[in-house]
Design an enzyme around this catalytic site. Structure first.
Site, PDB file in Angstrom:
ATOM      1  N   ASP A 119      46.177  41.964 -11.855  1.00 16.13           N
ATOM      2  CA  ASP A 119      44.218  42.632 -11.068  1.00 16.13           C
ATOM      3  C   ASP A 119      44.014  41.127 -11.099  1.00 16.13           C
ATOM      4  OD1 ASP A 119      42.296  44.115 -10.594  1.00 16.13           O
ATOM      5  OD2 ASP A 119      42.473  45.048 -12.028  1.00 16.13           O
ATOM      6  N   GLU A 147      42.047  38.812  -7.154  1.00 17.13           N
ATOM      7  CA  GLU A 147      43.826  39.735  -6.852  1.00 17.13           C
ATOM      8  C   GLU A 147      44.731  38.507  -7.078  1.00 17.13           C
ATOM      9  OE1 GLU A 147      41.962  43.971  -5.915  1.00 17.13           O
ATOM     10  OE2 GLU A 147      42.263  42.953  -4.325  1.00 17.13           O
ATOM     11  N   ASP A 196      47.811  47.025  -8.250  1.00 19.68           N
ATOM     12  CA  ASP A 196      46.281  48.893  -7.963  1.00 19.68           C
ATOM     13  C   ASP A 196      45.665  48.248  -6.582  1.00 19.68           C
ATOM     14  OD1 ASP A 196      43.742  47.523  -8.256  1.00 19.68           O
ATOM     15  OD2 ASP A 196      44.392  48.183 -10.644  1.00 19.68           O
ATOM     16  N   ASP A 249      43.935  45.058 -15.827  1.00 20.13           N
ATOM     17  CA  ASP A 249      42.653  45.203 -16.108  1.00 20.13           C
ATOM     18  C   ASP A 249      41.358  44.842 -16.778  1.00 20.13           C
ATOM     19  OD1 ASP A 249      39.737  46.892 -14.116  1.00 20.13           O
ATOM     20  OD2 ASP A 249      40.216  48.322 -16.057  1.00 20.13           O
ATOM     21  N   HIS A 294      39.399   9.535 -19.987  1.00 20.72           N
ATOM     22  CA  HIS A 294      38.611   8.982 -18.749  1.00 20.72           C
ATOM     23  C   HIS A 294      37.900   8.304 -19.971  1.00 20.72           C
ATOM     24  CE1 HIS A 294      35.381  10.139 -22.388  1.00 20.72           C
ATOM     25  NE2 HIS A 294      35.924  11.117 -22.506  1.00 20.72           N
ATOM     26  N   GLU A 331      37.653  19.163 -22.578  1.00 21.27           N
ATOM     27  CA  GLU A 331      37.169  18.745 -23.897  1.00 21.27           C
ATOM     28  C   GLU A 331      37.145  20.375 -24.794  1.00 21.27           C
ATOM     29  OE1 GLU A 331      38.198  17.483 -26.296  1.00 21.27           O
ATOM     30  OE2 GLU A 331      37.818  15.574 -26.242  1.00 21.27           O
TER      31      GLU A 331
END
Length: 393
Positions: free
Chosen positions: A11, A52, A77, A126, A198, A274
């Site tokens: 969902d 969805e 659904d 859901d 990095h 991080e």
């Protein structure tokens, strides 16, 4: 032997349509109905339909991580998604077309059947979608709530974990014997993660806590130079087939330098950001020791302890493990550059080695350094390189 059967319930929702959006998905054992994997994520601003589809893709990938040969019953659904994926309705919206193509690429079409169910029968997916949106509203990503009993975790045939919330259980249980890498039968092409921390920011040389909850600093001039040097070294190797980056600026800048040299695009993955260091963001270790002595002592003693308002290393491990599993499923047998941070790199190394959580404090990881982990089809992993900075000399 008959293939395993899984039920995927998925969902997605958007509070505004478009607005803040998230998805949820569960994978159930087709025979018992027991939930064996969950996935959820806050995805920022999107429509209901995009959310969805993202939930569907996450559910299918979670099932694939458990058993790529399984047969899948998808229950949703969303009449739109079910009809479009079943081939009965055309997909006209340009935002839906690539998502539908991605969903179709997870399993062969003849192994997936779609069916509509009323919303009240889709409560678990859901619930997860709403948890993800609530987490996003609070400025964080969704995390699993409970650790299942070990018996609820099936044995996965690949290096991917079957459920992110099972990480803590797996770390505490006796592990099966591991064959030395390269000594087993031919398992096909390994999946390779090239891990690039990095480059430097203004906070790096001052050794200040810099996680995902702080100022999100950019690379310094030295950091930009380091990123270019790393990019040149990676281009010389010529083996990287995809680039994935943390969403934080310093990682994205480093990844973009590499991607430009490699002729590739950068894919962003929230799971490899991080750790959030909460109230400690921007402080030195000495400042934390002075201002938060009890919290620091607890943090150094247990991976489950978190800085005030921050994230524990145990929570980071669950998040990174889920990201690892998704990436292994997506890039099976390929070499992927992951541009990320100290804790995610150390966590991937630690998990590959089967080392305890305290090993995070016993690894040195320099800015713009390279590490390499390979994953094999029998579930083994091999650390090939750690903290290589030769390209920076």
């Amino acid at each position: 032997m008959a293939p395993r059967r899984f039920i995927v319930e998925a969902d997605g929702g958007s509070r505004g349509n478009p607005g803040p959006a998230g998805y949820g998905a569960v994978v159930r054992d087709g025979d018992t109905g027991q939930i064996i994997a969950e996935a959820a994520e806050y995805i920022g601003r999107a429509t209901n339909n995009v959310a969805e589809y993202r939930g569907l893709i996450a559910g299918l990938r979670a099932a694939q991580a458990i058993d790529p040969d399984a047969r899948i019953d998808v229950l949703m659904d969303s009449k739109l998604v079910v009809e479009q994926m079943s081939g009965r309705w055309k997909i006209k919206h340009p935002d839906m077309q690539p998502l539908a193509a991605e969903a179709r690429g997870v399993f062969p079409r003849d192994r997936v059947v779609y069916a509509w169910i009323p919303r009240e029968r889709n409560k678990d997916a859901d619930r997860l979608a709403n948890e993800a949106m609530d987490a996003g509203k609070a400025g964080r990503q969704w995390e699993p709530r409970a650790v299942p009993e070990p018996k609820a975790v099936p044995v996965a045939p690949k290096a991917v974990a079957v459920a992110p919330e099972a990480v803590a259980v797996a770390e505490e249980q006796p592990q099966a014997p591991v064959r030395p890498a390269g000594w087993a039968a031919d398992l096909g092409t390994a999946s390779t993660f090239v891990l690039l921390r990095h480059g430097e920011t203004r906070l790096t040389p001052e050794k200040r806590f810099s996680g995902s909850g702080g100022s999100d600093p950019e690379l310094s001039d030295k950091g930009l130079w380091q990123a270019e040097r790393a990019a040149a070294a990676l281009a010389a190797r010529g083996t990287v087939q995809a680039v994935v980056s943390s969403p934080l600026k310093r990682a994205r800048q480093t990844a973009e330098a590499a991607a430009a040299r490699l002729g590739l695009e950068v894919r962003i993955d929230e799971g490899i950001r991080e750790t959030d260091f909460g109230a400690w963001e921007g402080l030195t270790f000495a400042e934390v020791q002075q201002q938060y002595p009890a919290d620091l002592e607890a943090w150094l003693s247990s991976a489950k302890a978190a800085p005030p308002g921050g994230e524990s290393f145990a929570a980071t491990a669950r998040r990174v493990s889920l990201a690892r599993d998704k990436l292994l499923a997506r890039y099976s047998g390929r070499t992927v550059l992951l541009v990320t941070h100290v804790t995610p790199v150390k966590t991937l190394v630690r998990l590959a080695l089967g080392a305890p959580p305290e090993s995070l404090f016993r690894m040195e990881l320099s800015a713009a350094s390279l590490s390499v982990v390979q994953y094999y089809a029998d579930g083994n992993a091999s650390l090939r390189l750690l903290n290589d900075t030769g390209h920076l000399r």
